[in-house]
Motif scaffolding. Structure first.
Motif: not given
Length: 107
Positions: A74-85
């Motif tokens: 969960y911590e790995k996925i939380r750090t991903l930027d999913i808004e700008h792709w």
């Protein structure tokens, strides 16, 4: 005894009795028969779990179970930027493959 025979003859001439009862027997009996055949499949299957040594023999590096936790993932996925792709279409089998960096600059 005569009345029982008369009732049987009466009902045996009806379509619902002649076609319905054998149909229901086939459906109910068939489900029990299929259950037995399906059980044979699982009883005699030779599948087993893959051990760490077998996986390493084929070149797969398995992590230890203690290393992977739900909170860590969960911590790995939380750090991903999913808004700008950017949505980049993958190559089709009939197209020549173009490197990803070339596709991004060609926009």
């Amino acid at each position: 005894m005569n009345t029982l025979q008369q009732k049987f003859l009466y009902y045996s001439k009806r379509k619902s009795f002649r076609y319905g009862v054998p149909f229901l027997l086939l459906m109910v009996g068939g489900s029990f028969g299929l259950q037995q055949f399906a059980q044979l499949r699982y009883t005699f299957s030779k599948k087993g779990s893959l051990t760490r040594q077998e996986a390493e023999k084929y070149g797969v590096n398995m992590k230890k179970q203690e290393e992977v936790t739900l909170e860590g993932e969960y911590e790995k996925i939380r750090t991903l930027d999913i808004e700008h792709w950017d949505n980049i279409r993958g190559p089709r089998p009939w197209e020549e493959t173009v490197p990803l960096s070339t596709q991004q600059t060609a926009k």
